[in-house]
Design a protein around this motif. Structure first.
Motif, PDB file in Angstrom:
ATOM      1  N   LYS A  52      60.898  19.874 -17.610  1.00  0.00           N
ATOM      2  CA  LYS A  52      59.844  20.042 -18.623  1.00  0.00           C
ATOM      3  C   LYS A  52      59.165  21.401 -18.518  1.00  0.00           C
ATOM      4  O   LYS A  52      58.869  22.023 -19.523  1.00  0.00           O
ATOM      5  N   GLU A  53      58.863  21.839 -17.302  1.00  0.00           N
ATOM      6  CA  GLU A  53      58.165  23.105 -17.099  1.00  0.00           C
ATOM      7  C   GLU A  53      58.619  23.728 -15.787  1.00  0.00           C
ATOM      8  O   GLU A  53      59.092  23.037 -14.893  1.00  0.00           O
ATOM      9  N   SER A  54      58.428  25.030 -15.701  1.00  0.00           N
ATOM     10  CA  SER A  54      58.737  25.747 -14.473  1.00  0.00           C
ATOM     11  C   SER A  54      57.812  26.943 -14.379  1.00  0.00           C
ATOM     12  O   SER A  54      57.463  27.546 -15.398  1.00  0.00           O
ATOM     13  N   ALA A  55      57.426  27.284 -13.165  1.00  0.00           N
ATOM     14  CA  ALA A  55      56.578  28.458 -12.958  1.00  0.00           C
ATOM     15  C   ALA A  55      56.930  29.088 -11.620  1.00  0.00           C
ATOM     16  O   ALA A  55      57.201  28.389 -10.643  1.00  0.00           O
ATOM     17  N   THR A  56      56.928  30.403 -11.605  1.00  0.00           N
ATOM     18  CA  THR A  56      57.193  31.144 -10.376  1.00  0.00           C
ATOM     19  C   THR A  56      56.006  32.035 -10.064  1.00  0.00           C
ATOM     20  O   THR A  56      55.525  32.763 -10.934  1.00  0.00           O
ATOM     21  N   VAL A  57      55.527  31.941  -8.837  1.00  0.00           N
ATOM     22  CA  VAL A  57      54.456  32.806  -8.361  1.00  0.00           C
ATOM     23  C   VAL A  57      54.933  33.378  -7.035  1.00  0.00           C
ATOM     24  O   VAL A  57      55.100  32.646  -6.059  1.00  0.00           O
ATOM     25  N   GLY A  58      55.191  34.679  -7.034  1.00  0.00           N
ATOM     26  CA  GLY A  58      55.729  35.307  -5.832  1.00  0.00           C
ATOM     27  C   GLY A  58      57.096  34.730  -5.528  1.00  0.00           C
ATOM     28  O   GLY A  58      57.978  34.682  -6.377  1.00  0.00           O
ATOM     29  N   SER A  59      57.253  34.237  -4.321  1.00  0.00           N
ATOM     30  CA  SER A  59      58.539  33.666  -3.923  1.00  0.00           C
ATOM     31  C   SER A  59      58.554  32.135  -3.995  1.00  0.00           C
ATOM     32  O   SER A  59      59.451  31.494  -3.477  1.00  0.00           O
ATOM     33  N   ARG A  60      57.562  31.572  -4.669  1.00  0.00           N
ATOM     34  CA  ARG A  60      57.488  30.116  -4.815  1.00  0.00           C
ATOM     35  C   ARG A  60      57.775  29.739  -6.258  1.00  0.00           C
ATOM     36  O   ARG A  60      57.265  30.353  -7.191  1.00  0.00           O
ATOM     37  N   ASN A  61      58.590  28.716  -6.452  1.00  0.00           N
ATOM     38  CA  ASN A  61      58.925  28.220  -7.778  1.00  0.00           C
ATOM     39  C   ASN A  61      58.667  26.719  -7.807  1.00  0.00           C
ATOM     40  O   ASN A  61      59.050  25.999  -6.889  1.00  0.00           O
ATOM     41  N   LEU A  62      57.979  26.264  -8.848  1.00  0.00           N
ATOM     42  CA  LEU A  62      57.741  24.840  -9.058  1.00  0.00           C
ATOM     43  C   LEU A  62      58.447  24.424 -10.332  1.00  0.00           C
ATOM     44  O   LEU A  62      58.300  25.091 -11.367  1.00  0.00           O
ATOM     45  N   GLN A  63      59.211  23.346 -10.261  1.00  0.00           N
ATOM     46  CA  GLN A  63      59.891  22.823 -11.439  1.00  0.00           C
ATOM     47  C   GLN A  63      59.468  21.378 -11.634  1.00  0.00           C
ATOM     48  O   GLN A  63      59.522  20.576 -10.696  1.00  0.00           O
ATOM     49  N   VAL A  64      59.040  21.045 -12.859  1.00  0.00           N
ATOM     50  CA  VAL A  64      58.547  19.713 -13.186  1.00  0.00           C
ATOM     51  C   VAL A  64      59.597  18.987 -14.015  1.00  0.00           C
ATOM     52  O   VAL A  64      60.045  19.496 -15.042  1.00  0.00           O
ATOM     53  N   PHE A  65      59.972  17.796 -13.546  1.00  0.00           N
ATOM     54  CA  PHE A  65      60.966  16.972 -14.222  1.00  0.00           C
ATOM     55  C   PHE A  65      60.340  15.649 -14.630  1.00  0.00           C
ATOM     56  O   PHE A  65      59.422  15.158 -13.970  1.00  0.00           O
ATOM     57  N   THR A  66      60.847  15.050 -15.713  1.00  0.00           N
ATOM     58  CA  THR A  66      60.434  13.717 -16.142  1.00  0.00           C
ATOM     59  C   THR A  66      61.673  12.886 -16.378  1.00  0.00           C
ATOM     60  O   THR A  66      62.738  13.441 -16.624  1.00  0.00           O
ATOM     61  N   PRO A  67      61.588  11.589 -16.289  1.00  0.00           N
ATOM     62  CA  PRO A  67      60.420  10.763 -15.991  1.00  0.00           C
ATOM     63  C   PRO A  67      60.179  10.698 -14.489  1.00  0.00           C
ATOM     64  O   PRO A  67      60.847  11.400 -13.733  1.00  0.00           O
ATOM     65  N   SER A  68      59.245   9.842 -14.084  1.00  0.00           N
ATOM     66  CA  SER A  68      59.046   9.596 -12.661  1.00  0.00           C
ATOM     67  C   SER A  68      60.111   8.613 -12.198  1.00  0.00           C
ATOM     68  O   SER A  68      60.819   8.026 -13.017  1.00  0.00           O
ATOM     69  N   VAL A  69      60.230   8.445 -10.894  1.00  0.00           N
ATOM     70  CA  VAL A  69      61.226   7.504 -10.385  1.00  0.00           C
ATOM     71  C   VAL A  69      60.778   6.069 -10.649  1.00  0.00           C
ATOM     72  O   VAL A  69      59.627   5.727 -10.446  1.00  0.00           O
ATOM     73  N   PRO A  70      61.694   5.229 -11.124  1.00  0.00           N
ATOM     74  CA  PRO A  70      61.329   3.829 -11.356  1.00  0.00           C
ATOM     75  C   PRO A  70      61.308   3.055 -10.041  1.00  0.00           C
ATOM     76  O   PRO A  70      61.934   3.480  -9.061  1.00  0.00           O
ATOM     77  N   PRO A  71      60.586   1.938  -9.996  1.00  0.00           N
ATOM     78  CA  PRO A  71      60.602   1.108  -8.792  1.00  0.00           C
ATOM     79  C   PRO A  71      62.035   0.720  -8.448  1.00  0.00           C
ATOM     80  O   PRO A  71      62.854   0.468  -9.334  1.00  0.00           O
ATOM     81  N   GLY A  72      62.335   0.710  -7.177  1.00  0.00           N
ATOM     82  CA  GLY A  72      63.675   0.351  -6.728  1.00  0.00           C
ATOM     83  C   GLY A  72      64.595   1.538  -6.515  1.00  0.00           C
ATOM     84  O   GLY A  72      65.707   1.376  -6.030  1.00  0.00           O
ATOM     85  N   THR A  73      64.127   2.740  -6.849  1.00  0.00           N
ATOM     86  CA  THR A  73      64.951   3.933  -6.637  1.00  0.00           C
ATOM     87  C   THR A  73      65.112   4.161  -5.142  1.00  0.00           C
ATOM     88  O   THR A  73      64.145   4.164  -4.402  1.00  0.00           O
ATOM     89  N   ARG A  74      66.361   4.358  -4.706  1.00  0.00           N
ATOM     90  CA  ARG A  74      66.634   4.541  -3.283  1.00  0.00           C
ATOM     91  C   ARG A  74      66.805   6.003  -2.903  1.00  0.00           C
ATOM     92  O   ARG A  74      66.530   6.381  -1.773  1.00  0.00           O
ATOM     93  N   SER A  75      67.309   6.834  -3.845  1.00  0.00           N
ATOM     94  CA  SER A  75      67.536   8.232  -3.488  1.00  0.00           C
ATOM     95  C   SER A  75      67.469   9.133  -4.713  1.00  0.00           C
ATOM     96  O   SER A  75      67.665   8.688  -5.841  1.00  0.00           O
TER      97      SER A  75
END
Length: 147
Positions: free
Chosen positions: A70-93
């Motif tokens: 959904k979104e990504s941002a880089t500040v210096g040498s750090r990068n954050l990437q946002v994904f959807t949806p969240s993990v559903p209950p029962g997710t093992r990995s």
């Protein structure tokens, strides 16, 4: 930069079971952590330098669910990437792969601890009413003094 933090509560912080470093001729990066939020995932990435290109990642759980960037941002040498949806209950990995490589080999796989159904605000008043209704007024504890 916009606010990348997903809405809802932070449910888990997943750390790599092994060093999450990925090096190929196409790209280089290290996965530091994955935050599991009520509404999505945040992949925290360390890049080798401030001017390095951000990696293209894919995220998939053991059910086969593909998560959408959904979104990504880089500040210096750090990068954050946002994904959807969240993990559903029962997710093992969760498996993170590099889409920059032709074969899309896994970078790191995270074990997801068992999570209960999505959290709700506690309703203490309702819990008190249920406890009071369950109490049988005709029963009184017979407390006796030791002899």
């Amino acid at each position: 930069m916009s606010n990348l933090i997903p809405s809802g509560a932070l449910r888990r912080m997943l750390l790599p079971p092994t060093y999450g470093r990925h090096v190929t001729s196409a790209t280089e990066f290290t996965i530091l952590s994955v935050e599991v939020w009520a509404s999505g995932l945040v992949v925290n990435i360390h890049l080798p330098s401030d001017d390095a290109a951000e990696p293209r990642l894919t995220v998939q759980d053991h059910f086969g669910t593909e998560y959408t960037l959904k979104e990504s941002a880089t500040v210096g040498s750090r990068n954050l990437q946002v994904f959807t949806p969240s993990v559903p209950p029962g997710t093992r990995s969760l498996t993170i792969r590099s889409a920059d490589d032709g074969d899309g080999r896994p970078v790191v796989t995270f074990a997801v601890p068992l999570m209960a159904v999505p959290e709700a605000e506690p309703d203490f008043e309702a819990a008190g009413r249920r406890a009071a209704a369950a109490h049988d007024e005709s029963y009184e504890d017979d407390l006796r003094r030791p002899a």
